[in-house]
Design a protein around this motif. Structure first.
Motif, PDB file in Angstrom:
ATOM      1  N   ARG A   1       0.929  -1.252   0.056  1.00  0.00           N
ATOM      2  CA  ARG A   1       0.104  -0.027   0.140  1.00  0.00           C
ATOM      3  C   ARG A   1       1.056   1.285  -0.145  1.00  0.00           C
ATOM      4  NH1 ARG A   1      -3.829  -3.425   3.084  1.00  0.00           N
ATOM      5  NH2 ARG A   1      -2.622  -2.878   5.165  1.00  0.00           N
TER       6      ARG A   1
ATOM      7  N   ASP B   1     -15.640  -4.355  -5.104  1.00  0.00           N
ATOM      8  CA  ASP B   1     -15.764  -5.265  -4.275  1.00  0.00           C
ATOM      9  C   ASP B   1     -17.136  -5.821  -4.333  1.00  0.00           C
ATOM     10  OD1 ASP B   1     -13.596  -6.450  -1.898  1.00  0.00           O
ATOM     11  OD2 ASP B   1     -15.600  -6.834  -1.686  1.00  0.00           O
ATOM     12  N   SER B   2     -17.402  -7.100  -3.982  1.00  0.00           N
ATOM     13  CA  SER B   2     -18.495  -7.696  -3.937  1.00  0.00           C
ATOM     14  C   SER B   2     -19.368  -7.449  -2.674  1.00  0.00           C
ATOM     15  CB  SER B   2     -18.842  -9.224  -4.627  1.00  0.00           C
ATOM     16  OG  SER B   2     -17.741  -9.859  -3.784  1.00  0.00           O
TER      17      SER B   2
ATOM     18  N   GLY C   1      -8.227  -0.396   1.425  1.00  0.00           N
ATOM     19  CA  GLY C   1      -6.782  -0.474   1.903  1.00  0.00           C
ATOM     20  C   GLY C   1      -6.007   0.133   0.835  1.00  0.00           C
TER      21      GLY C   1
END
Ligand code: SAH
Length: 409
Positions: free
Chosen positions: A225, A263-264, A246
Motif C-alpha cells: 500500500r 468489491d462484491s 486499503g
C-alpha cells in the motif's frame, strides 16, 4: 513422556528444521498423547529430533515447538517466543498501528496468528511498546498445540505488550482439520469496540476486529500500500477486490486523480466510504462499485475506460492443490483484462495469496495473461508481505502472498 518414532530415513526434513511431521512418516507412538500434548519426536534409531505438539486429527500429525533437546515446553517457553517476536517487530516495523505480532511457524509458534492493532491517537505516535489500553490483540488458533496452550499464550501476549485486550477470531475452516470447532470471543480485557481507527503510512482506516475479514484488516499488504501511495500522484487508479479500501485510500493519500474500486461486499464498501471521510479526502475522487470484479473488469474495458495504475488483490482462489488449475484460469482472466485496461506505461500491482500457487507459477500465469492481451509487460519489482511476516528458510510453505509490479510498454 509420549514419544513418536519415525520410520527409517523420515527424519531428514526435521534435521533440516522443517517444523512438520506428516502422519505417513510415523512408525509408532508410545503413550497416549491428548490433542495438543507435547510429544518427543525421535528418529528410527532413537535419536532426539524435536519436541512437538500432537495433532491426532490432522495429516500434519505433529508441529515442532523446539529442536533443542534441553528446551521444555512450558509457560516460560511461550513467554520467550512472544517476547522474541515482539522485539523483532519493535525493531523492524514503523509507522503503523497494525502489526502481525506472531506469524506461526516463522515465530516458532506453529498454527498461531496474532495481529496487534493500536488505536490512532493524534497526540501520540504509534509505539508498540506502550500502547496499553489503546491496543487490541487479535488471535487465530489454528492447530491443536496452540489451542492447548491458549491460556499461556494469552498471558504471554498481555505480559509482553502491556496490552490487556485480547480477542479470538478462530472462525477459520482450517480448524476442522484439527478436529476443532470454530470460535470467537474475548480472551482477556475489554470487548473490542465496534470499530477502531488505526493509522498506517499516514492513512486512517476503520478496523472491525469482530466482524471484519480475518483479524479485521489485511496487515500483510502494508508495504505494498505504501508503494501504491508513492506511485499514485495524478494517476487514474483502479483497485479490484478493494475490501475496506486499503489500496484505494493509499492511492487517494498519494494524490490520485480518481480511484475506482470494486468489491462484491457491500459491508466492506460501506467501511471504505467511512475511511474516505475519516481521512478528509474529497469523496468525489472515489467511485465504489458493489459488483463482481470479473464481469466489471470486462465491462470497464468495453466501455473504453482506461487507467494508469491497476491493483488486483483477489481472495485466495486456490484453497488447496486440487484447485490450482481453476484458480490459474481465474488469475489469468483478471490479469488479462487488468493489463488491457492500462494506458501505455501504466502500472499493474497483481497478487496471489494462494499458498498452493508459488511465485514461479504465478509469474507464468501473469506472463500468459500478458501474451494473450498482446501487451509487452515488464516486471519492475517482485512483491510480498511485510517484514512482520518473516519466511523461515526451512519452511517455504510460509510464503503465501506474492505479487508483481508490472509496467506496460
Ligand atoms: N486489497 C484488500 C484486501 C482484499 S481481500 C486490502 O488491502 O485490504 C479480497 C476481497 O475480494 C474481499 O473484500 C472480498 O469481498 C472481495 N471479493 C471476493 N470475490 C469477489 C468478486 N468476485 N468480485 C469482487 N470482489 C470480490
Amino acid at each position: 513422556m509420549n514419544t513418536v518414532t519415525l520410520k527409517p530415513s523420515k527424519e531428514k526434513s526435521l534435521l533440516r528444521r522443517h517444523p512438520w511431521v506428516y502422519a505417513n512418516a510415523i512408525d509408532r507412538v508410545d503413550g497416549k498423547p491428548a490433542p495438543g500434548a507435547t510429544v518427543l519426536v525421535r528418529a528410527h534409531d532413537g535419536r532426539f529430533l524435536a519436541r512437538a505438539a500432537w495433532s491426532p486429527h490432522s495429516q500434519i500429525r505433529a508441529r515442532v515447538w523446539s529442536f533443542d533437546e534441553n528446551e521444555p515446553v512450558d509457560h516460560a517457553f511461550f513467554k520467550r517466543r512472544v517476547q522474541r517476536a515482539l522485539a523483532h517487530r519493535q525493531a523492524m516495523v514503523r509507522g503503523t498501528g497494525a502489526v502481525r505480532l506472531i506469524f506461526g511457524e516463522a515465530d516458532g509458534l506453529p498454527g498461531l496468528i496474532v495481529d496487534y492493532y493500536i488505536a490512532d491517537d493524534a497526540t501520540n505516535p504509534v509505539a508498540l511498546a506502550d500502547a496499553g489500553k489503546r491496543g487490541q490483540i487479535v488471535c487465530q488458533f489454528m492447530a491443536a498445540g496452540v489451542e492447548a496452550w491458549k491460556d499461556a499464550i494469552v498471558q504471554a501476549l498481555t505480559g509482553a505488550t502491556g496490552c490487556p485486550n485480547v480477542y479470538e477470531r478462530s472462525d477459520v475452516s482450517i480448524r476442522q482439520k484439527e478436529g476443532l470447532d470454530q470460535t470467537t470471543g474475548v480472551l482477556a480485557g475489554d470487548a473490542p469496540p465496534e470499530t477502531m481507527i488505526v493509522s498506517e503510512n499516514g492513512v486512517r482506516y476503520h478496523v472491525d476486529v469482530r466482524n471484519g475479514h480475518k483479524t479485521g484488516f489485511y496487515v500483510d499488504q502494508r508495504d505494498n500500500r505504501a508503494l501504491v501511495q508513492d506511485l499514485s500522484n495524478d494517476r487514474d487508479v483502479l483497485n479490484c477486490f478493494c475490501y475496506t479500501g486499503g489500496f484505494s485510500l493509499a492511492a487517494l493519500k498519494g494524490g490520485a486523480k480518481r480511484v475506482v474500486s470494486i468489491d462484491s461486499s457491500g459491508e466492506a464498501l460501506a467501511v471504505a466510504k467511512q475511511n474516505v471521510a475519516a481521512n478528509g479526502f474529497d469523496a468525489q475522487r472515489a467511485t465504489w462499485l458493489d459488483a463482481d470484479a470479473f464481469k466489471t473488469l470486462r465491462r470497464l474495458y468495453d466501455d473504453g475506460e482506461r487507467f494508469d495504475l491497476v491493483v488486483l488483490d483477489p481472495p485466495k482462489f486456490a484453497p488447496s492443490r486440487e484447485h490450482v488449475d481453476r484458480a490459474a484460469r481465474a488469475y489469468k482472466d483478471i490479469n488479462l483484462t487488468g493489463l488491457k485496461l492500462l494506458r501505455p506505461g501504466g502500472l499493474l500491482f497483481t497478487y496471489s495469496c494462494s499458498g498452493a500457487i508459488d511465485a514461479e507459477l504465478f509469474q507464468k500465469i501473469v506472463a500468459g495473461a500478458a501474451a494473450d492481451a498482446r501487451v509487452d509487460a515488464r516486471i519492475l519489482k517482485r512483491l510480498g508481505a511485510g517484514v512482520d511476516h518473516p519466511l523461515l528458510t526451512a519452511f517455504p510453505e510460509g510464503e503465501y502472498l506474492k505479487g508483481l509490479l508490472l509496467q506496460t510498454a
